[in-house]
Scaffold this motif. Structure first.
Motif, PDB file in Angstrom:
ATOM      1  N   VAL A  20      -6.083  -5.010  -5.480  1.00 49.50           N
ATOM      2  CA  VAL A  20      -5.894  -3.690  -6.082  1.00 49.50           C
ATOM      3  C   VAL A  20      -6.286  -2.665  -5.011  1.00 49.50           C
ATOM      4  CG1 VAL A  20      -6.609  -2.085  -7.885  1.00 49.50           C
ATOM      5  CG2 VAL A  20      -6.418  -4.519  -8.413  1.00 49.50           C
ATOM      6  N   VAL A  21      -5.293  -1.989  -4.463  1.00 43.84           N
ATOM      7  CA  VAL A  21      -5.568  -1.002  -3.411  1.00 43.84           C
ATOM      8  C   VAL A  21      -5.758   0.361  -4.079  1.00 43.84           C
ATOM      9  CG1 VAL A  21      -4.661   0.137  -1.349  1.00 43.84           C
ATOM     10  CG2 VAL A  21      -4.179  -2.289  -1.742  1.00 43.84           C
ATOM     11  N   ILE A  22      -6.988   0.861  -4.018  1.00 46.33           N
ATOM     12  CA  ILE A  22      -7.295   2.125  -4.683  1.00 46.33           C
ATOM     13  C   ILE A  22      -7.253   3.255  -3.644  1.00 46.33           C
ATOM     14  CG2 ILE A  22      -8.985   3.389  -6.072  1.00 46.33           C
ATOM     15  CD1 ILE A  22     -10.076   0.705  -7.014  1.00 46.33           C
ATOM     16  N   ARG A  23      -6.423   4.234  -3.926  1.00 45.16           N
ATOM     17  CA  ARG A  23      -6.340   5.376  -3.007  1.00 45.16           C
ATOM     18  C   ARG A  23      -7.299   6.466  -3.473  1.00 45.16           C
ATOM     19  NH1 ARG A  23      -0.862   8.718  -2.479  1.00 45.16           N
ATOM     20  NH2 ARG A  23      -1.450   9.528  -4.514  1.00 45.16           N
ATOM     21  N   THR A  24      -8.056   7.004  -2.527  1.00 49.63           N
ATOM     22  CA  THR A  24      -8.984   8.071  -2.911  1.00 49.63           C
ATOM     23  C   THR A  24      -8.165   9.311  -3.289  1.00 49.63           C
ATOM     24  OG1 THR A  24      -9.273   8.835  -0.638  1.00 49.63           O
ATOM     25  CG2 THR A  24     -10.834   7.176  -1.438  1.00 49.63           C
TER      26      THR A  24
ATOM     27  N   VAL B 136      -9.648  -0.158  -0.373  1.00 44.26           N
ATOM     28  CA  VAL B 136      -9.623   1.299  -0.496  1.00 44.26           C
ATOM     29  C   VAL B 136      -8.685   1.879   0.564  1.00 44.26           C
ATOM     30  CG1 VAL B 136     -11.610   1.667   1.058  1.00 44.26           C
ATOM     31  CG2 VAL B 136     -11.086   3.375  -0.667  1.00 44.26           C
ATOM     32  N   MET B 137      -8.015   2.973   0.237  1.00 42.18           N
ATOM     33  CA  MET B 137      -7.265   3.645   1.320  1.00 42.18           C
ATOM     34  C   MET B 137      -7.333   5.157   1.176  1.00 42.18           C
ATOM     35  SD  MET B 137      -3.276   2.879   0.810  1.00 42.18           S
ATOM     36  CE  MET B 137      -2.366   3.318  -0.644  1.00 42.18           C
ATOM     37  N   TYR B 138      -7.231   5.810   2.328  1.00 40.37           N
ATOM     38  CA  TYR B 138      -7.354   7.268   2.379  1.00 40.37           C
ATOM     39  C   TYR B 138      -5.969   7.911   2.481  1.00 40.37           C
ATOM     40  CZ  TYR B 138     -11.858   5.637   4.297  1.00 40.37           C
ATOM     41  OH  TYR B 138     -13.032   4.985   4.524  1.00 40.37           O
ATOM     42  N   PRO B 139      -5.708   8.937   1.671  1.00 43.42           N
ATOM     43  CA  PRO B 139      -4.414   9.609   1.748  1.00 43.42           C
ATOM     44  C   PRO B 139      -4.384  10.713   2.801  1.00 43.42           C
ATOM     45  CG  PRO B 139      -5.691  10.499  -0.074  1.00 43.42           C
ATOM     46  CD  PRO B 139      -6.550   9.461   0.584  1.00 43.42           C
TER      47      PRO B 139
ATOM     48  N   VAL C 265     -10.267  -1.683   4.302  1.00 46.75           N
ATOM     49  CA  VAL C 265     -10.035  -0.237   4.321  1.00 46.75           C
ATOM     50  C   VAL C 265      -8.678   0.042   4.966  1.00 46.75           C
ATOM     51  CG1 VAL C 265     -10.886   1.965   5.203  1.00 46.75           C
ATOM     52  CG2 VAL C 265     -12.508   0.171   4.576  1.00 46.75           C
ATOM     53  N   GLY C 266      -7.918   0.922   4.341  1.00 42.32           N
ATOM     54  CA  GLY C 266      -6.606   1.245   4.905  1.00 42.32           C
ATOM     55  C   GLY C 266      -6.402   2.740   5.070  1.00 42.32           C
ATOM     56  N   ALA C 267      -5.453   3.082   5.924  1.00 40.37           N
ATOM     57  CA  ALA C 267      -5.093   4.496   6.082  1.00 40.37           C
ATOM     58  C   ALA C 267      -3.647   4.642   5.659  1.00 40.37           C
ATOM     59  CB  ALA C 267      -5.239   4.932   7.533  1.00 40.37           C
TER      60      ALA C 267
ATOM     61  N   PHE D 206      -2.371  -0.558   7.116  1.00 37.98           N
ATOM     62  CA  PHE D 206      -1.688   0.737   6.960  1.00 37.98           C
ATOM     63  C   PHE D 206      -0.819   0.673   5.712  1.00 37.98           C
ATOM     64  CE2 PHE D 206      -1.228   1.708  11.806  1.00 37.98           C
ATOM     65  CZ  PHE D 206      -2.469   2.340  11.806  1.00 37.98           C
ATOM     66  N   SER D 207      -0.645   1.805   5.070  1.00 40.83           N
ATOM     67  CA  SER D 207       0.326   1.874   3.996  1.00 40.83           C
ATOM     68  C   SER D 207       1.139   3.142   4.253  1.00 40.83           C
ATOM     69  CB  SER D 207      -0.391   1.930   2.648  1.00 40.83           C
ATOM     70  OG  SER D 207       0.544   1.759   1.623  1.00 40.83           O
ATOM     71  N   ILE D 208       2.428   2.961   4.456  1.00 40.16           N
ATOM     72  CA  ILE D 208       3.255   4.117   4.822  1.00 40.16           C
ATOM     73  C   ILE D 208       3.678   4.853   3.557  1.00 40.16           C
ATOM     74  CG2 ILE D 208       5.299   4.916   6.066  1.00 40.16           C
ATOM     75  CD1 ILE D 208       5.230   2.414   7.741  1.00 40.16           C
ATOM     76  N   GLY D 209       3.283   6.122   3.473  1.00 43.72           N
ATOM     77  CA  GLY D 209       3.663   6.960   2.331  1.00 43.72           C
ATOM     78  C   GLY D 209       4.925   7.716   2.732  1.00 43.72           C
ATOM     79  N   THR D 210       6.064   7.094   2.472  1.00 48.76           N
ATOM     80  CA  THR D 210       7.308   7.690   2.971  1.00 48.76           C
ATOM     81  C   THR D 210       7.652   9.005   2.277  1.00 48.76           C
ATOM     82  OG1 THR D 210       8.456   6.221   1.448  1.00 48.76           O
ATOM     83  CG2 THR D 210       8.374   5.552   3.759  1.00 48.76           C
ATOM     84  N   ASN D 211       7.149   9.200   1.050  1.00 51.69           N
ATOM     85  CA  ASN D 211       7.484  10.451   0.338  1.00 51.69           C
ATOM     86  C   ASN D 211       7.020  11.648   1.153  1.00 51.69           C
ATOM     87  OD1 ASN D 211       8.177   8.646  -1.606  1.00 51.69           O
ATOM     88  ND2 ASN D 211       6.339   8.965  -2.835  1.00 51.69           N
TER      89      ASN D 211
END
Ligand code: PEP
Ligand code: MG
Length: 585
Positions: A334-338, A393-396, A431-433, A454-459
């Motif tokens: 479960v990757v929770i974004r702050t 956890v990941m930071y937006p 931890v991810g960015a 990494f998680s790419i937020g393409t939006n």
């Protein structure tokens, strides 16, 4: 009245039929008018009449809510009635009308907004909530002064309906009673606005970009809303209803075919496994993750927890929510974004500045790094939940190395606190960015040394790279996921991650579009995450794909100078390998 069709942008699939409730027709600007001395007594009478009318309306809503939902829910309106009777405020409004000889709307709006802003600025939760009450009441009084119909109570709809509105903010959408809303349609908006994203997660049909539909429609009309083709059909004829009946039977058969894949692995024809995750907004959505055959949560957007409430959720409330999701899905991730507040997500209970460019302003990690109490409560809640499942956890909206270092340092500080308090957490919490700004993609090599994924937020990556507002229907044609710049930024990100041996996911809307799946996988993306309803189609495609085809497509895209040609290449491959899927897109 005959059938009438409005055309917009489809943002959440499905078809529904029902009566509409028209909300927010875009209130006209409150203009200042200069009055003469003779006008003043009449202006004050007008104000008093509007106040009395508002009082009657609120009392009536309160009575209905109490009857339907009990005394406690109804008592919320006591605070609104109190705000309406605030003598100091009213005296000040009357003084302004008399001394400055201005119209009641202008005086009331100015003074009430000044009150609300000063209430919102204080450190006390109770008083901050009164700011939201004040704004709510002020909106009602202004509608009455302007002779506008009162707006429907979003939270207290008493029968299932389709919402029509000029716009719906994510905050409005969070207030919707999911059991009562069959679908919604708005004049403005786009596919990647957060409101559209929320519609997909609520699994209700939605159409945006209908221009001035809200002005032409009235509460109570019967419509059919087609979230596949972006149509709002008012007073549909029997023939139209018959055709839609056929269409829905076909859709149901197709969904069943997808459903048969639920337990099947997400693996290409040549044996390449692609972890497929889902995006959620609250712990209750977890049920949809497994129901759609996703392996875990790739993006838990935590804003909903903040938007839904009248006050900031504390550490304990957040912990309960994160823990619940983690425990149900354990051992799956479960990757929770702050918190990603700001942009189009305004929290009524937090003092957020009015900005000229909110998407370039005080948003996401920038808020968290300044509002340390909020960040601390959230990171502690996430850390505590990590003791009970596979939490990450990941930071937006990381835009450079400095922000990442600061966030990581704070995370370490809160870990140390918990250790001292002997509160358990996962010492190896990953931890991810998020990579959603062009600057992050360009310096991905530096960032990759300090995170686990990494998680790419393409939006956002698309809106920031192409300078195209993701919310603006007028320039929606320029919002091109297959723009060569986007393809190259994704490639740069993937290469930097793999160089450091870390994985890359795509959790923006591109991740849920099966037509683009081969391109992303060919570029080296390791995992995908999408709205739960979109997961089955992506899996269907993956199971018909060979990685060699995906790589060939990516190689072509990296050398191609046209977004259109790249998209055509993606469509051609999808049509070839999954014709039945292509037909249903
Ligand atoms: C993104 O920007 O792609 C993303 C996943 O974040 P959000 O849509 O919530 O901004
Ligand atoms: Mg984003």
């Amino acid at each position: 009245m005959g059938e009438k069709t409005f055309r917009g942008i489809p943002v959440s699939a499905g078809v529904c039929r029902g009566k509409i409730v028209v909300l927010d027709r875009a209130r006209p600007d409150i203009v200042q008018r200069q009055l003469t001395d003779e006008d003043l007594p009449r202006e004050i009478k007008r104000l008093e009449a509007a106040l009395a009318q508002t009082r009657t309306q609120i009392t009536e809503i309160q009575r209905k809510v109490m009857a339907a939902m009990g005394a406690q829910e109804g008592s919320i309106f006591d605070a609104h009635l109190l705000a309406l009777e605030d003598r100091t405020l009213l005296d000040e409004v009357i003084r302004m009308i008399q001394e400055q000889r201005v119209n009641a709307e202008h005086a009331f709006h100015t003074i009430a907004e000044r009150y609300a802003a000063s209430l919102a600025a204080v450190e006390d939760d109770y008083l901050r909530e009164r700011a939201a009450d004040m704004r709510d009441v002020a909106g009602r009084v202004l509608n009455n002064l302007l002779g506008l119909e009162p707006e429907a109570e979003l939270r207290y709809l008493n029968e299932p309906c389709i919402i029509i509105s000029h716009d719906l903010t994510p905050c409005n959408t969070a207030q919707l009673d999911r059991r009562m809303v069959l679908g919604f349609a708005t004049d403005v908006g786009s596919k990647t606005s957060h409101t559209a994203i929320m519609a997909r997660s609520m699994r209700i049909p939605a159409v945006v970009g209908l221009k001035d539909a809200s002005r032409q429609l009235a509460t109570g009309q019967s419509v059919l809303l087609d979230g596949h083709n972006g149509l709002l059909i008012v007073s549909p004829s029997d023939q139209t209803l018959g055709e839609y009946g056929q269409f829905m039977i076909k859709q149901a058969t197709w969904r069943q075919r997808l459903h048969d894949l639920l337990a099947e692995p997400s693996i290409t024809l040549d044996g390449h496994r692609v972890p497929l995750h889902a995006n959620i907004e609250q712990a209750a959505d977890v049920e949809q993750v497994t129901a759609n055959g996703a392996e875990g949560v790739g993006l838990f957007r935590t804003e909903y927890l903040f938007l839904k409430r009248d006050r900031l959720p504390d550490e304990e409330q957040q912990y309960q929510s994160y823990r619940e999701a983690a425990a149900i899905l354990k051992p799956r991730p479960v990757v929770i974004r702050t918190l990603d507040a700001g942009g189009d997500k305004f929290l009524a209970h937090m003092q957020m500045p009015t900005e000229l460019n909110p998407f370039l302003g005080w948003r996401a990690i920038r808020i968290s790094l300044q509002e340390r109490d909020i960040f601390r409560a959230q990171l502690r809640a996430i850390l505590r939940a990590s003791a009970e499942g596979n939490v990450q956890v990941m930071y937006p909206m990381i835009s450079g190395l400095d922000e990442l270092k600061q966030a990581n340092a704070l995370l370490e500080e809160y870990k140390a606190e918990l250790r001292r308090e002997r509160v358990p957490f996962d010492e190896h919490l990953q931890v991810g960015a998020m990579i959603e700004t062009p600057s992050a993609a360009v310096v991905a090599d530096s960032l990759a040394k300090r995170v686990n994924f990494f998680s790419i937020g393409t939006n956002d990556l698309i809106q920031y790279s192409l300078a195209v507002d993701r919310m603006n229907a007028k320039i929606a044609h320029l919002y091109e996921p297959t723009h060569p710049a986007i393809i190259r930024l994704i490639k740069t990100t993937v290469d930097a991650a793999h160089q450091q041996g870390i994985r890359v996911s795509v959790c923006g809307e591109m991740g849920g579009d099966p037509v683009l799946t081969p391109l992303l996988l060919g570029l080296g993306v390791d995992e995908l995450s999408a709205a739960p309803v979109l997961v089955p189609s992506v899996k269907f495609l993956i199971r018909r794909l060979k990685m060699s085809e995906a790589r060939e497509l990516a190689a072509f895209a990296l050398n191609c100078e046209s977004a259109e040609a790249i998209l055509a290449g993606c469509q051609e491959l999808t049509r070839q390998i999954a014709p039945s899927l292509f037909e249903h897109l």
